[in-house]
Write a protein that holds these residues in place. Structure first.
Motif, PDB file in Angstrom:
ATOM      1  N   UNK A   1       7.015 -24.488  11.032  1.00  0.00           N
ATOM      2  CA  UNK A   1       6.452 -23.475  11.457  1.00  0.00           C
ATOM      3  C   UNK A   1       6.970 -22.015  11.203  1.00  0.00           C
ATOM      4  N   UNK A   2       7.559 -21.883  10.038  1.00  0.00           N
ATOM      5  CA  UNK A   2       8.249 -20.709   9.564  1.00  0.00           C
ATOM      6  C   UNK A   2       7.160 -19.604   9.657  1.00  0.00           C
ATOM      7  N   UNK A   3       7.483 -18.310  10.335  1.00  0.00           N
ATOM      8  CA  UNK A   3       6.806 -17.146  10.269  1.00  0.00           C
ATOM      9  C   UNK A   3       7.691 -15.938   9.678  1.00  0.00           C
ATOM     10  N   UNK A   4       7.220 -15.089   8.983  1.00  0.00           N
ATOM     11  CA  UNK A   4       8.194 -13.924   8.671  1.00  0.00           C
ATOM     12  C   UNK A   4       7.146 -12.990   7.864  1.00  0.00           C
TER      13      UNK A   4
ATOM     14  N   UNK B   1       3.613  -6.868   2.578  1.00  0.00           N
ATOM     15  CA  UNK B   1       2.916  -7.253   1.343  1.00  0.00           C
ATOM     16  C   UNK B   1       3.448  -8.749   1.104  1.00  0.00           C
ATOM     17  N   UNK B   2       4.171  -9.296   2.109  1.00  0.00           N
ATOM     18  CA  UNK B   2       4.355 -10.696   2.315  1.00  0.00           C
ATOM     19  C   UNK B   2       4.237 -11.266   3.829  1.00  0.00           C
ATOM     20  N   UNK B   3       3.069 -11.848   4.115  1.00  0.00           N
ATOM     21  CA  UNK B   3       2.902 -12.375   5.394  1.00  0.00           C
ATOM     22  C   UNK B   3       2.890 -14.033   5.459  1.00  0.00           C
ATOM     23  N   UNK B   4       3.870 -14.496   6.241  1.00  0.00           N
ATOM     24  CA  UNK B   4       3.968 -16.034   6.237  1.00  0.00           C
ATOM     25  C   UNK B   4       3.719 -16.269   7.654  1.00  0.00           C
ATOM     26  N   UNK B   5       2.694 -17.217   7.828  1.00  0.00           N
ATOM     27  CA  UNK B   5       2.413 -17.506   9.225  1.00  0.00           C
ATOM     28  C   UNK B   5       2.336 -19.126   9.509  1.00  0.00           C
ATOM     29  N   UNK B   6       3.519 -19.493  10.069  1.00  0.00           N
ATOM     30  CA  UNK B   6       3.340 -20.940  10.629  1.00  0.00           C
ATOM     31  C   UNK B   6       3.247 -21.953   9.343  1.00  0.00           C
ATOM     32  N   UNK B   7       4.178 -21.578   8.348  1.00  0.00           N
ATOM     33  CA  UNK B   7       4.121 -22.696   7.479  1.00  0.00           C
ATOM     34  C   UNK B   7       5.028 -23.961   7.564  1.00  0.00           C
ATOM     35  N   UNK B   8       4.633 -24.913   7.127  1.00  0.00           N
ATOM     36  CA  UNK B   8       5.495 -26.121   7.241  1.00  0.00           C
ATOM     37  C   UNK B   8       5.307 -26.712   5.756  1.00  0.00           C
TER      38      UNK B   8
ATOM     39  N   UNK C   1      -0.060 -24.128   7.221  1.00  0.00           N
ATOM     40  CA  UNK C   1       0.007 -22.433   7.649  1.00  0.00           C
ATOM     41  C   UNK C   1      -0.604 -21.650   6.625  1.00  0.00           C
ATOM     42  N   UNK C   2      -0.265 -20.535   6.522  1.00  0.00           N
ATOM     43  CA  UNK C   2      -1.104 -19.664   5.714  1.00  0.00           C
ATOM     44  C   UNK C   2      -0.039 -18.470   5.164  1.00  0.00           C
ATOM     45  N   UNK C   3      -0.309 -18.144   3.916  1.00  0.00           N
ATOM     46  CA  UNK C   3       0.634 -17.178   3.290  1.00  0.00           C
ATOM     47  C   UNK C   3      -0.279 -16.008   2.726  1.00  0.00           C
ATOM     48  N   UNK C   4      -0.028 -14.675   2.940  1.00  0.00           N
ATOM     49  CA  UNK C   4      -0.687 -13.524   2.206  1.00  0.00           C
ATOM     50  C   UNK C   4       0.081 -12.779   1.342  1.00  0.00           C
ATOM     51  N   UNK C   5      -0.303 -12.508   0.217  1.00  0.00           N
ATOM     52  CA  UNK C   5       0.543 -11.532  -0.935  1.00  0.00           C
ATOM     53  C   UNK C   5      -0.298 -10.502  -0.786  1.00  0.00           C
ATOM     54  N   UNK C   6       0.071  -9.287  -0.608  1.00  0.00           N
ATOM     55  CA  UNK C   6      -0.541  -7.861  -0.839  1.00  0.00           C
ATOM     56  C   UNK C   6      -1.876  -8.065  -0.321  1.00  0.00           C
ATOM     57  N   UNK C   7      -2.066  -8.580   0.870  1.00  0.00           N
ATOM     58  CA  UNK C   7      -3.421  -8.711   1.561  1.00  0.00           C
ATOM     59  C   UNK C   7      -4.310  -9.877   1.238  1.00  0.00           C
ATOM     60  N   UNK C   8      -3.891 -10.567   0.224  1.00  0.00           N
ATOM     61  CA  UNK C   8      -4.734 -11.608  -0.171  1.00  0.00           C
ATOM     62  C   UNK C   8      -3.931 -13.143   0.161  1.00  0.00           C
ATOM     63  N   UNK C   9      -4.849 -13.903   0.693  1.00  0.00           N
ATOM     64  CA  UNK C   9      -4.532 -15.128   0.924  1.00  0.00           C
ATOM     65  C   UNK C   9      -3.713 -15.925  -0.530  1.00  0.00           C
ATOM     66  N   UNK C  10      -2.859 -16.582  -0.516  1.00  0.00           N
ATOM     67  CA  UNK C  10      -2.057 -17.101  -1.562  1.00  0.00           C
ATOM     68  C   UNK C  10      -2.618 -18.621  -1.884  1.00  0.00           C
ATOM     69  N   UNK C  11      -2.959 -19.521  -0.947  1.00  0.00           N
ATOM     70  CA  UNK C  11      -3.194 -20.912  -1.105  1.00  0.00           C
ATOM     71  C   UNK C  11      -4.697 -21.038  -0.734  1.00  0.00           C
ATOM     72  N   UNK C  12      -5.234 -19.902  -0.107  1.00  0.00           N
ATOM     73  CA  UNK C  12      -6.746 -20.031   0.320  1.00  0.00           C
ATOM     74  C   UNK C  12      -7.736 -19.236  -0.543  1.00  0.00           C
ATOM     75  N   UNK C  13      -8.847 -19.373  -0.334  1.00  0.00           N
ATOM     76  CA  UNK C  13      -9.798 -18.363  -1.069  1.00  0.00           C
ATOM     77  C   UNK C  13     -11.012 -18.167  -0.086  1.00  0.00           C
ATOM     78  N   UNK C  14     -11.230 -16.918   0.125  1.00  0.00           N
ATOM     79  CA  UNK C  14     -12.264 -16.821   1.188  1.00  0.00           C
ATOM     80  C   UNK C  14     -13.709 -17.003   0.461  1.00  0.00           C
ATOM     81  N   UNK C  15     -14.467 -17.846   1.170  1.00  0.00           N
ATOM     82  CA  UNK C  15     -16.026 -17.984   0.526  1.00  0.00           C
ATOM     83  C   UNK C  15     -17.017 -17.932   1.538  1.00  0.00           C
ATOM     84  N   UNK C  16     -17.851 -16.966   1.575  1.00  0.00           N
ATOM     85  CA  UNK C  16     -18.929 -16.864   2.768  1.00  0.00           C
ATOM     86  C   UNK C  16     -18.081 -17.048   4.122  1.00  0.00           C
ATOM     87  N   UNK C  17     -17.316 -16.281   4.256  1.00  0.00           N
ATOM     88  CA  UNK C  17     -16.525 -16.322   5.641  1.00  0.00           C
ATOM     89  C   UNK C  17     -15.755 -17.217   5.800  1.00  0.00           C
ATOM     90  N   UNK C  18     -15.532 -18.184   5.105  1.00  0.00           N
ATOM     91  CA  UNK C  18     -14.571 -19.506   5.349  1.00  0.00           C
ATOM     92  C   UNK C  18     -13.313 -19.411   4.210  1.00  0.00           C
TER      93      UNK C  18
END
Length: 261
Positions: A23-26, A5-12, A60-77
């Motif tokens: 570079x925290x991941x959990x 439900x929470x995926x944290x990938x290499x955040x600084x 880095x990137x964070x996903x909450x419940x399968x969705x990016x928290x700080x990013x949005x997907x637009x046309x594959x980007x």
């Protein structure tokens, strides 16, 4: 296996020259009760504030419940999230702070109903009905018309928990929720959290120096130092048989200070 439900990938995250997270991941699984322990300044509270979008990440990137928290997907980007996206994502997460943060000019009931009415458009009658159920759950229904100034610290914190639950979050964050309380008031707040952990399938992250409570509450314990996870495992593994010297030294100090682990 369900997805995290929470995926944290290499955040600084840095504050000026001070690197808080490096570079925290959990990952956190749905329904998991996680305790974050470690010395002050090790990055524990910063993680909660980042999840609540009170602090922004530097990388880095964070996903909450399968969705990016700080990013949005637009046309594959992946693009930086706009405020509308952040507002929607915030509704998945509730946070209880160290210092209550109740609105002093509003009564207990209004403190709990305000967010559902403003952010979800919940009608007042429905919001008040739900608020009274939550206040009853935390043992504060009889104080619904009281003002925050009329409450003890423990009572304020129980109202703050009800307020965070009012938006029906999937994830609850607790940041040192007993550290500002007089010792005799700590137990009443911990009892509410025990009840929440036992009776709901909500994912819960707890930052605390109450090691005895962390041991009883958590499915998994993460020990942090200098923005990194030094050691993680089940409570008995961490508190009774820590493997890392840094964890051992930290717990030794905690025990010497008279805390139960």
């Amino acid at each position: 296996m369900s997805a995290p439900i929470i995926k944290i990938d290499s955040i600084a995250k840095s504050f000026g020259a001070f690197k808080v997270l490096d570079g925290l991941s959990m990952q956190v699984m749905p329904g998991e009760k996680l305790a974050l322990i470690g010395p002050s300044g090790s990055g524990k509270t910063t993680i909660l504030r980042i999840l609540m979008t009170l602090e922004r990440i530097d990388g880095g990137h964070i996903q909450i419940d399968g969705e990016h928290l700080y990013h949005m997907e637009r046309n594959g980007q992946l693009l930086p999230a706009d405020e509308r996206h952040l507002t929607r994502m915030r509704q998945k997460i509730g946070m209880v702070f160290q210092l209550f943060n109740l609105f002093p000019h509003k009564c207990v009931l209004d403190n709990v109903t305000l967010a559902p009415m403003l952010t979800k458009g919940t009608p007042r009658a429905a919001a008040e009905k739900r608020a009274m159920e939550l206040l009853d759950m935390v043992g504060m229904a009889d104080k619904a018309k009281n003002m925050p100034a009329q409450l003890s610290g423990g009572q304020k914190q129980r109202v703050a928990i009800a307020r965070a639950l009012a938006l029906s979050p999937k994830i609850m964050l607790f940041d040192e929720v007993t550290s500002a309380l007089d010792p005799e008031l700590v137990e009443e707040v911990l009892n509410v959290m025990r009840k929440l952990a036992a009776e709901t399938d909500m994912t819960m992250l707890l930052v605390t120096h109450e090691m005895g409570f962390a041991h009883d509450f958590a499915d998994r314990v993460l020990f942090f130092d200098r923005g990194r996870i030094v050691e993680e495992g089940k409570p008995d593994e961490i508190f009774r048989h820590p493997k890392q010297e840094r964890t051992q030294a930290f717990l030794k100090k905690i025990i010497a200070a008279g805390h139960r682990v």
